[in-house]
Design a protein around this motif. Sequence first.
Motif, short mmCIF file in Angstrom:
data_model
loop_
_atom_site.label_atom_id
_atom_site.label_comp_id
_atom_site.label_asym_id
_atom_site.label_seq_id
_atom_site.Cartn_x
_atom_site.Cartn_y
_atom_site.Cartn_z
N SER A 55 0.82 -1.21 0.00
CA SER A 55 0.00 0.00 0.00
C SER A 55 0.85 1.26 0.00
CB SER A 55 -0.95 0.03 1.20
OG SER A 55 -1.73 -1.13 1.21
N ASP A 57 1.24 3.14 -2.53
CA ASP A 57 0.49 4.06 -3.39
C ASP A 57 1.33 4.69 -4.49
OD1 ASP A 57 -1.36 3.44 -1.53
OD2 ASP A 57 -1.65 5.44 -0.75
N ALA A 60 -0.46 4.45 -7.83
CA ALA A 60 -1.58 5.37 -7.99
C ALA A 60 -1.08 6.79 -8.27
CB ALA A 60 -2.44 5.35 -6.75
N ILE A 68 -5.97 4.09 -10.75
CA ILE A 68 -5.75 3.14 -9.65
C ILE A 68 -6.28 3.79 -8.38
CG2 ILE A 68 -4.05 1.80 -8.36
CD1 ILE A 68 -2.29 1.79 -10.80
N THR A 69 -7.28 3.17 -7.80
CA THR A 69 -7.96 3.79 -6.66
C THR A 69 -8.14 2.79 -5.53
OG1 THR A 69 -10.01 3.30 -7.81
CG2 THR A 69 -9.26 5.58 -7.87
N TRP A 70 -8.46 3.34 -4.40
CA TRP A 70 -8.74 2.52 -3.21
C TRP A 70 -10.24 2.34 -3.12
CZ3 TRP A 70 -6.04 -0.42 -0.06
CH2 TRP A 70 -6.60 -0.80 1.17
N GLU A 72 -13.28 1.72 -1.07
CA GLU A 72 -13.63 1.80 0.35
C GLU A 72 -14.44 0.58 0.80
OE1 GLU A 72 -13.32 4.33 2.71
OE2 GLU A 72 -12.25 5.82 1.51
N GLU A 75 -12.18 -2.56 0.51
CA GLU A 75 -10.90 -2.25 1.14
C GLU A 75 -9.75 -2.87 0.34
OE1 GLU A 75 -10.78 -2.86 5.31
OE2 GLU A 75 -12.13 -1.19 5.64
N ILE A 77 -7.19 -2.30 -3.32
CA ILE A 77 -6.75 -1.39 -4.37
C ILE A 77 -7.26 -1.96 -5.69
CG2 ILE A 77 -4.53 -2.53 -4.75
CD1 ILE A 77 -3.33 0.29 -4.80
#
Lengths: 104, 480
Positions: A55, A57, A60, A68-70, A72, A75, A77
């Motif tokens: 993680s 990032d 991203a 490339i997103t998280w 929610e 939980e 990527i």
Amino acid sequence: MISKACELKRNKRVRSTSLPTEQRRRSFALVDKGLSEKEAISEASRCLGTLPCQSCDICALLCPDLCITWNEVTEQIEVDYDYCKGCGICAAVCPKKAIDMVQE
Amino acid sequence: MKRKTEELPPMVAARTHRPTINPLRCGQCFVCQQGCPGEFLREYRQEGGSLRGEIYRNREPGSVPATGECLPPAPCQQACPLGQDVRGYIERIAAGKPDQALAIVRESNPLPSVCGFICSRPCEEVCLREWIDDPLSIRALKRYVVEYPSVKQPAPSSSPPRRGKPISIIGSGPAGLAAAHDLARMGHGVRILEAHSKPGGMLTMGIPPFRLPQRAVEEDIAHIEAMGVEIGTNCCVGKGDSLKTILGDSAALILAVGAQRSLTLGIVGEDELEGYFDCLSLLREFSLGHSLDLGERVIVVGGGYAALDAARTALRTGSAKVTVIYRRALEDMPAGRGEVEEALDEGVEIHAQSLPTAILNHRARVKGLRCVRTKMGRRDKGGRRSFMVIEGAEFEVEADSIIAAVGQEPDLSWLPDDYPLGRARGNALLVNEELATTLAGVFAAGDVVTGPSSVVEAMASGKKAAQSVHRFLIAKGGRR
């Protein structure tokens, strides 16, 4: 695509076996019996430090399409393949080599 | 990118090589420090067109440490008083290389075998895996590494030539051994003076074999002795050699004498009764192999590791009914959860929220204990809950012997009264942040400074004292 980057299987900690209670009451032998090799390796593999995706990032941040997103909810990527051009920057910069480019 | 930063802090990829500094070769030119990328990061934080700039620019506040700092280590490493590279050695275990894992542990841990059995595990409390399922069994993994049969103990570096007087360390407990280990590694001559016949302090004289096998202590001590540390047993400072002669024969002195005096229950006349024991001398007698006759029914007062050790020892020596009396609630016990559960499994009864008020006796022999129930109040600043006595809620427990395990404090009665060493609260030695006492060249480490603490904290204190002594000797111009 991102492979196995944030796949986390839930598994409980490995508990070492203890001496049976009746034997403990009358002897000074060590109570905790410790882990076997198999148990130790499976327990050590649970450490988040050994996961491919850390993680960080970086993928991203460097993605030219910001795809490339998280997520929610899950939980995890994830890559938005509607916008990804397949440039491969993410796979090139990933310090843990957690991203594979897969032929379409 | 939106992430739940409060739940899963960002982590960095594990490094592949570590620079280690050989103090014998280091001329303190500081080229390494000036050339460290951490220094350059300050200016490069806002740079454009580089990967580093991209990483650090426009991040949410708090997600990257402030300018001038490094990225933080993993929470387990931060929580460890020794700062062990936990993720590093666990990764090696997962890769099936326990010998490499042991080498990583040894980098920062002078007593790995001991820690594999009885560490209080601050790392497991902060393990991020807790947010997913369970924290890792880090202590069990360390024990696996030190017990792995094919693991060859890495040979200690050949002892370099020592010049001048050695550094003396009084006390061979975790703090003294850790200080000796680090000083020897830095190339100093070290000798340890131990009052008892066996080195190890509380490790050999306090913790019973069902929790810590003696071979673990012996292995760690053998390793430290192989580094060139001399351990002199049966050297009771104050009786034989006086502190002054030792100080005259040494380049520096570290006092690591621990907290050896048991506190009392505070009930008048308690220690004159037959059947009253204090926990430390009881455990010491037991470790020396002396037989103990505690009778059928035993009461232990206290809730720490030592209290449970005494209770479980009593059970094993043949007492039928062992009761632990603790003034706060069960979950407030300073002893670890695992130890409490093991004691309950073995049949130790725990009366939580009970405060002893009087010892019942018959012809100067202990007959029982009168207690009063307590109720729990709010938490204080230190996080411990207060408790209040419930009026009239008294009860009595019959017993043949009572063991007091309500805490310890440093015993400095062997120091001459006119000795110019400052004292702090709780009979501890007064030290500054460098662990230097009020006398030049005399340092203190471990429980004698902090009061009773855990093995790993005492070791961290010993390591810190070793650093201070090293700096002190360099400033004195003894080396280079």
